[in-house]
Design a protein around this motif. Sequence first.
Motif, mmCIF file in Angstrom:
data_model
loop_
_atom_site.group_PDB
_atom_site.id
_atom_site.type_symbol
_atom_site.label_atom_id
_atom_site.label_comp_id
_atom_site.label_asym_id
_atom_site.label_seq_id
_atom_site.Cartn_x
_atom_site.Cartn_y
_atom_site.Cartn_z
ATOM 1 N N GLN A 121 1.532 12.198 4.565
ATOM 2 C CA GLN A 121 1.366 12.168 3.100
ATOM 3 C C GLN A 121 -0.090 11.886 2.706
ATOM 4 N N VAL A 122 -0.775 11.032 3.465
ATOM 5 C CA VAL A 122 -2.206 10.804 3.165
ATOM 6 C C VAL A 122 -2.960 12.118 3.396
ATOM 7 N N GLY B 297 -9.694 4.392 2.931
ATOM 8 C CA GLY B 297 -8.359 3.935 2.555
ATOM 9 C C GLY B 297 -7.595 3.522 3.801
ATOM 10 N N SER B 298 -6.731 2.523 3.648
ATOM 11 C CA SER B 298 -5.933 2.067 4.797
ATOM 12 C C SER B 298 -4.464 1.992 4.414
ATOM 13 N N GLU C 22 -1.469 3.008 -8.223
ATOM 14 C CA GLU C 22 -1.042 3.568 -6.922
ATOM 15 C C GLU C 22 -0.460 2.506 -5.997
ATOM 16 N N SER C 23 -0.629 1.218 -6.329
ATOM 17 C CA SER C 23 -0.098 0.172 -5.454
ATOM 18 C C SER C 23 1.406 0.041 -5.677
ATOM 19 N N ASN D 254 0.840 -1.209 0.000
ATOM 20 C CA ASN D 254 0.000 0.000 0.000
ATOM 21 C C ASN D 254 0.872 1.255 0.000
ATOM 22 N N THR D 255 0.265 2.357 -0.425
ATOM 23 C CA THR D 255 0.977 3.645 -0.467
ATOM 24 C C THR D 255 0.017 4.729 0.033
ATOM 25 N N PRO D 256 0.550 5.852 0.476
ATOM 26 C CA PRO D 256 -0.332 6.963 0.845
ATOM 27 C C PRO D 256 -1.251 7.355 -0.315
ATOM 28 N N ALA D 257 -0.746 7.294 -1.554
ATOM 29 C CA ALA D 257 -1.570 7.682 -2.716
ATOM 30 C C ALA D 257 -2.766 6.736 -2.878
#
Length: 356
Positions: free
Chosen positions: A57-58, A39-40, A246-247, A24-27
């Motif tokens: 960043q999120v 979102g997690s 985004e992953s 996962n990423t903040p984006a």
Amino acid sequence: MPSSLLHRLGMAHPLIQAPMSGANTPALAAAVSRGGGLGSLGVGYTEPQAILDQAAQVRAQTDKPFALNLFVMPDTFEVDEAAVTRARERLDALMEREGLAVRTSRPPHWAPSFSDQFAALCEARPAVASFVFNLITPAQLRELRRRDIYVIGTATTVAEARAWAELGVDAVCVQGAEAGGHRGTFLHQPEEALIGLFALLPLTVRAVDIPVIAAGGIMDGRGMLAAEVLGAAASQIGTAFLTCPESAAADAWKHDLTQAEDHRVGTIRSFSGRAARGLQNRYTQAMHPYEAELPAYPVLNALTAPLRRAAGQAGRGDLVSEWCGQAAGLVRPMPAAELVNVLMDEYRAARKQIVA
Ligand SMILES: Cc1cc2nc3c(=O)[nH]c(=O)nc-3n(C[C@H](O)[C@H](O)[C@H](O)COP(=O)(O)O)c2cc1C
């Protein structure tokens, strides 16, 4: 009817993008939260300062609620030195055979300290905190409550869901056997706790009086509706988001998911020392005979890190952990915001079809 969970979190959709440590990423989290889901960010492998940075960043990308997720671990644990030595020999031999120029090493620490990660999570103060691998303590729950953080526990059996409910958390996420990534099991042997979501979900809904979130093998809006019919307050979806741009999943991993066959998705212990669902490959076949002798998580996870990094850089998807759920073959690569819209269109269409 919006459930208490959706209402409390201001979510438009009964959709949670699953925490996916390592992918996962903040984006990704921000895109799903902006789109009306939750979102997690799974930060189980992440050092405390980086947890704060990623949460920031999120927030820089959305003012909507999001979740942070941690692996609940003891701060200290016994290390079986003989098992470490044997594992290093096996891994070094494998890397030599496969032409990878790196070798295992003993890391300065096996994993970030859970207490420090927990303190960082409290400081980051997300709207939601979710936990997996074990229960948190009553004192930790009080800390979260003091900050008005909504708390979700992960369970793989009814007994585990009851344990979370008795602790007093806000909701429980049931992880069916289909689910990709690490099994959250903490009260049982991993092989005892492989309950399919169609069994685990209604059993849990009957057993606890907090919202139940469904996870495992849900890849489209029909699956979300099916989970709701069985009593779920929301669906937690992981694998379907792995092929989004985004992953952070590597290109080889994303490609292999599009080709995934259900019978090749297995429960694997040999990458991290803890049962996790993913694609069987050359590495898992080579290490399978030694699964029982390999050290437990997080020790093995740290020992295999150089191999996974080097194999990843070499584009060797056949030697890295490519976690995914049993229905991975249904992935549809597209941006996360678009996937949220597609899932919700399908969910509404399926609902209309049933009502008509
Ligand atoms: C790559 C990957 C990493 C995951 N990491 C976490 C994690 O850090 N914390 C967690 O609670 N669950 C984690 N999970 C499990 C998900 O929360 C969820 O149970 C699972 O993705 C649902 O099944 P599905 O992948 O078939 O949608 C992970 C799953 C995947 C695929």
